[in-house]
Design a protein around this motif. Structure first.
Motif, PDB file in Angstrom:
ATOM      1  N   GLN A 256      12.498 -78.646  -6.001  1.00 59.67           N
ATOM      2  CA  GLN A 256      11.306 -78.380  -5.468  1.00 59.67           C
ATOM      3  C   GLN A 256      11.326 -77.445  -4.732  1.00 59.67           C
ATOM      4  OE1 GLN A 256      10.892 -82.232  -4.051  1.00 59.67           O
ATOM      5  NE2 GLN A 256       9.124 -82.717  -5.140  1.00 59.67           N
ATOM      6  N   GLY A 257      10.153 -76.581  -4.341  1.00 57.07           N
ATOM      7  CA  GLY A 257       9.992 -75.617  -3.177  1.00 57.07           C
ATOM      8  C   GLY A 257      10.616 -74.275  -3.498  1.00 57.07           C
ATOM      9  N   LYS A 258      11.147 -74.027  -4.639  1.00 59.61           N
ATOM     10  CA  LYS A 258      11.709 -72.750  -4.920  1.00 59.61           C
ATOM     11  C   LYS A 258      10.946 -71.996  -6.250  1.00 59.61           C
ATOM     12  CE  LYS A 258      16.503 -73.151  -3.285  1.00 59.61           C
ATOM     13  NZ  LYS A 258      16.136 -74.338  -2.393  1.00 59.61           N
ATOM     14  N   SER A 259      10.760 -70.865  -5.957  1.00 58.77           N
ATOM     15  CA  SER A 259      10.028 -69.971  -6.840  1.00 58.77           C
ATOM     16  C   SER A 259      11.007 -69.423  -7.969  1.00 58.77           C
ATOM     17  CB  SER A 259       9.138 -69.041  -6.350  1.00 58.77           C
ATOM     18  OG  SER A 259       8.910 -68.040  -7.247  1.00 58.77           O
ATOM     19  N   ALA A 260      10.576 -69.765  -9.165  1.00 59.59           N
ATOM     20  CA  ALA A 260      11.202 -69.049 -10.531  1.00 59.59           C
ATOM     21  C   ALA A 260      11.093 -67.617 -10.558  1.00 59.59           C
ATOM     22  CB  ALA A 260      10.942 -69.930 -11.730  1.00 59.59           C
ATOM     23  N   VAL A 261       9.959 -67.221  -9.933  1.00 60.98           N
ATOM     24  CA  VAL A 261       9.779 -65.524 -10.002  1.00 60.98           C
ATOM     25  C   VAL A 261      10.445 -64.916  -8.558  1.00 60.98           C
ATOM     26  CG1 VAL A 261       8.198 -65.647 -11.996  1.00 60.98           C
ATOM     27  CG2 VAL A 261       7.232 -66.171  -9.552  1.00 60.98           C
ATOM     28  N   ASP A 262      11.264 -65.499  -7.845  1.00 58.76           N
ATOM     29  CA  ASP A 262      11.954 -64.984  -6.749  1.00 58.76           C
ATOM     30  C   ASP A 262      13.352 -64.929  -7.311  1.00 58.76           C
ATOM     31  OD1 ASP A 262      11.732 -65.010  -3.440  1.00 58.76           O
ATOM     32  OD2 ASP A 262      13.753 -65.032  -4.571  1.00 58.76           O
ATOM     33  N   GLY A 263      14.139 -63.742  -7.300  1.00 57.75           N
ATOM     34  CA  GLY A 263      15.384 -63.907  -7.928  1.00 57.75           C
ATOM     35  C   GLY A 263      16.554 -64.897  -7.154  1.00 57.75           C
ATOM     36  N   ILE A 264      16.371 -64.590  -5.849  1.00 56.41           N
ATOM     37  CA  ILE A 264      17.341 -65.369  -5.200  1.00 56.41           C
ATOM     38  C   ILE A 264      16.915 -66.877  -5.309  1.00 56.41           C
ATOM     39  CG2 ILE A 264      18.303 -65.906  -2.496  1.00 56.41           C
ATOM     40  CD1 ILE A 264      17.719 -62.739  -2.148  1.00 56.41           C
ATOM     41  N   GLU A 265      15.810 -67.189  -5.092  1.00 54.33           N
ATOM     42  CA  GLU A 265      15.350 -68.752  -5.250  1.00 54.33           C
ATOM     43  C   GLU A 265      15.867 -69.148  -6.653  1.00 54.33           C
ATOM     44  OE1 GLU A 265      11.744 -69.887  -3.651  1.00 54.33           O
ATOM     45  OE2 GLU A 265      11.921 -68.383  -1.936  1.00 54.33           O
ATOM     46  N   LEU A 266      15.724 -68.328  -7.703  1.00 53.91           N
ATOM     47  CA  LEU A 266      16.109 -69.172  -8.952  1.00 53.91           C
ATOM     48  C   LEU A 266      17.414 -69.131  -9.047  1.00 53.91           C
ATOM     49  CD1 LEU A 266      15.029 -69.387 -11.843  1.00 53.91           C
ATOM     50  CD2 LEU A 266      15.277 -67.043 -12.361  1.00 53.91           C
ATOM     51  N   SER A 267      18.121 -68.184  -8.545  1.00 55.82           N
ATOM     52  CA  SER A 267      19.754 -68.493  -8.481  1.00 55.82           C
ATOM     53  C   SER A 267      20.084 -69.815  -7.733  1.00 55.82           C
ATOM     54  CB  SER A 267      20.274 -67.164  -7.914  1.00 55.82           C
ATOM     55  OG  SER A 267      21.803 -67.446  -7.838  1.00 55.82           O
ATOM     56  N   ASP A 268      19.387 -69.715  -6.487  1.00 51.36           N
ATOM     57  CA  ASP A 268      19.769 -71.111  -5.578  1.00 51.36           C
ATOM     58  C   ASP A 268      19.371 -72.440  -6.372  1.00 51.36           C
ATOM     59  OD1 ASP A 268      20.627 -69.363  -3.596  1.00 51.36           O
ATOM     60  OD2 ASP A 268      19.032 -69.429  -2.407  1.00 51.36           O
ATOM     61  N   ALA A 269      18.370 -72.054  -7.285  1.00 47.49           N
ATOM     62  CA  ALA A 269      17.894 -73.448  -7.844  1.00 47.49           C
ATOM     63  C   ALA A 269      18.803 -73.960  -9.087  1.00 47.49           C
ATOM     64  CB  ALA A 269      16.534 -73.150  -8.532  1.00 47.49           C
ATOM     65  N   GLU A 270      19.564 -72.844  -9.607  1.00 46.35           N
ATOM     66  CA  GLU A 270      20.459 -73.290 -10.411  1.00 46.35           C
ATOM     67  C   GLU A 270      21.758 -73.865  -9.829  1.00 46.35           C
ATOM     68  OE1 GLU A 270      20.353 -72.559 -13.851  1.00 46.35           O
ATOM     69  OE2 GLU A 270      19.283 -70.872 -14.024  1.00 46.35           O
ATOM     70  N   VAL A 271      22.161 -73.423  -8.651  1.00 48.10           N
ATOM     71  CA  VAL A 271      23.208 -74.251  -7.898  1.00 48.10           C
ATOM     72  C   VAL A 271      22.986 -75.565  -7.219  1.00 48.10           C
ATOM     73  CG1 VAL A 271      24.667 -73.967  -6.070  1.00 48.10           C
ATOM     74  CG2 VAL A 271      24.223 -71.787  -7.045  1.00 48.10           C
ATOM     75  N   GLU A 272      21.680 -75.714  -7.018  1.00 50.59           N
ATOM     76  CA  GLU A 272      21.225 -76.942  -6.561  1.00 50.59           C
ATOM     77  C   GLU A 272      21.078 -78.013  -7.767  1.00 50.59           C
ATOM     78  OE1 GLU A 272      17.845 -76.801  -3.806  1.00 50.59           O
ATOM     79  OE2 GLU A 272      17.234 -79.077  -4.412  1.00 50.59           O
ATOM     80  N   ALA A 273      20.509 -77.663  -8.747  1.00 46.45           N
ATOM     81  CA  ALA A 273      20.563 -78.335 -10.163  1.00 46.45           C
ATOM     82  C   ALA A 273      21.752 -78.844 -10.677  1.00 46.45           C
ATOM     83  CB  ALA A 273      19.664 -77.740 -11.028  1.00 46.45           C
TER      84      ALA A 273
END
Ligand code: FAD
Length: 440
Positions: A256-273
């Motif tokens: 939650q709380g990360k934007s998939a159209v923000d490059g860094i947040e999308l990358s961080d989301a992969e790591v968290e998932a």
């Protein structure tokens, strides 16, 4: 954030000049490209990865949700039903008979279909329709003149290249083309929070006969969360049977709380998932009967993205239309899939589900696929002109494909008539869709 100036001006090759260029090969792009080509337009389908299917392939989203009338008729003819039919052709008869196909969605013991099959079948449909496929090309810019896209710029192994088209269809899921072209769009709910992302995965070597039932599984899951073994904030564990007997599909990580159209947040989301995925595997093996020998079978090459931008179009559908089951003379799609909002707010859990009877449905009017700010752009798939609630309902693969087919047909008709999609009569588009096999 610090910035630097980068001015890029260079002659680049125009690798294609077509009637219709469709960006994105997910369910929406499949519908758009096939319908455009079938309507006689020279059609190019551009995809950043090596295969079609979008979330159904690179996102490992294998369950195909139903969107059917009470008599079992699929609302999603002809492209989506043809896709399902083609996917089934890759499976042996014994397995095929268990998987819902188009008009008989109620007969299935399972409705998940593997990503390779989804990709192959989508490609079959495009080849069959005469669509030119362009893989490994990612949109990175657009040249807009007087409110019209002149050409788009793609990044590829050959460097930057351009594609010209009379009409463009944005089926990138994230409305990338609309965004770089300057279209107005919305993002997420009233606070700007989008639905959470989920990395889907499958485990093999599962002994289904030993698995606990749904309720007992959920109890074990709560214990796993309380013990600290699982950090996933989801309220329950969501899994589906697969057509391989020893495989279970999980659609259950939650970022939650990360934007998939923000490059860094999308990358961080992969790591968290993936952190959550590792925890799931360890916990399942240790704590859930039937999973003792489980192995990671596959996972999405891209975290699953439910929601990002929604482009403002000539029409706009809201939750109120879901409640009223709104109908329109220029309807291009029907939907009775529930409002299905996985909690977007960081720190909160839950999923809002609002169902309707199978005898009911709402309709999506033509104007929802026509971008209001660019005169040669239509939108297919999930980023159409609807609010957060309607998006949560129409984003599933069958209607995403069906709104795509309308956007593709409109682009083809516009290129043949040298007019903007906004100038087409939506009722005529509907009539043409019906002639081509749509259920409207
Ligand atoms: C975790 C999760 C679970 C889901 N569960 C289900 C389910 O059970 N059943 C169901 O029916 N639906 C489900 N959905 C919804 C469904 O998968 C998507 O909403 C649907 O795939 C949307 O289709 P689309 O074509 O609009 O976008 P996508 O499927 O996202 O396809 C977009 C395509 O565009 C390409 N692309 C993107 N940007 C660019 C670019 N800049 N340049 C070139 N190409 C680009 C992408 O690579 C992709 O192929 C789920 C979604 C998620 C995320």
């Amino acid at each position: 954030m610090k910035t630097v100036a980068w001015k890029f001006e260079k002659e680049i090759p125009v690798i294609f000049d077509v009637d219709v260029a469709v960006l994105g090969g997910g369910p929406g792009g499949l519908g758009a490209a096939v319908m455009s080509a079938k309507a006689g337009a020279k059609t190019l389908l551009i995809e950043r990865y090596s295969m079609l299917g979008g979330m159904a392939s690179v996102g490992e989203v294998s369950p195909f949700m139903p969107n059917h009338y009470k008599d079992g008729s699929s609302f999603d003819r002809p492209v989506y039903t043809r896709w399902v039919q083609q996917m089934n052709s890759y499976l042996p008869e014994e397995i095929r008979s268990k998987i819902p196909a188009g008009d008989n969605a109620e007969n299935g013991l399972t409705r998940t279909i593997g990503k390779e099959i989804a990709a192959l079948a989508a490609e079959d449909l495009c080849i069959e329709a005469g669509v030119k496929l362009l893989y490994h090309h990612k949109l990175c810019g657009a040249s807009v003149k007087k409110g019209k896209i002149d050409f788009i710029v793609l990044d590829s192994k050959s460097g930057f290249v351009a594609v010209r088209a009379k009409n463009f269809v944005d089926c990138s899921g994230d409305a990338d083309l609309a965004a770089v072209s300057g279209c107005e769009f919305e993002l997420g709910d009233a606070e700007g929070h989008c639905q959470p992302m989920t990395l889907c995965f499958k485990l093999s070597h599962v002994r289904r006969e030993l698995m606990p039932n749904w309720e007992a599984f959920q109890k074990l899951y709560k214990d796993g969360q309380q013990s600290g073994a699982l950090s996933c904030p989801r309220e329950n564990v969501l899994y589906f049977a697969h057509h391989d007997e020893d495989v279970i599909h999980f659609n259950t990580t939650r970022v939650q709380g990360k934007s998939a159209v923000d490059g860094i947040e999308l990358s961080d989301a992969e790591v968290e998932a993936r952190k959550q995925l590792r925890e799931y595997i360890i916990w399942l093996r240790a704590s859930v009967p039937g999973f003792e020998q489980a192995q990671l079978h596959s996972m999405g090459a891209h975290i699953g993205v439910r929601e990002t931008r929604r482009v403002k179009g000539l029409a706009y559908l809201t939750r109120e239309d879901f409640v009223k089951r709104s109908k329109f003379p220029d309807a291009i799609s029907r939907c009775n899939y529930p409002i299905d909002i996985h909690c977007p707010t960081p720190g909160k859990s839950g999923t809002e589900l609002v169902h309707m009877e199978s005898s009911e449905y709402y309709e999506i009017p033509y104007g929802c696929v026509v971008a209001k700010d660019i005169s040669n752009l239509t939108i297919g798939g999930r980023p159409i002109s609807v609010d957060h609630a309607i998006h949560s309902s129409m984003r599933v693969m069958p209607p995403a494909c069906t709104v795509g087919q309308a956007a593709g047909l409109a682009a083809a008709l516009s290129s043949q008539r040298n007019c903007s999609p906004a100038k087409l009569d939506g009722c005529e588009v509907r009539k043409k869709l019906v002639e081509m096999g749509a259920y409207l």
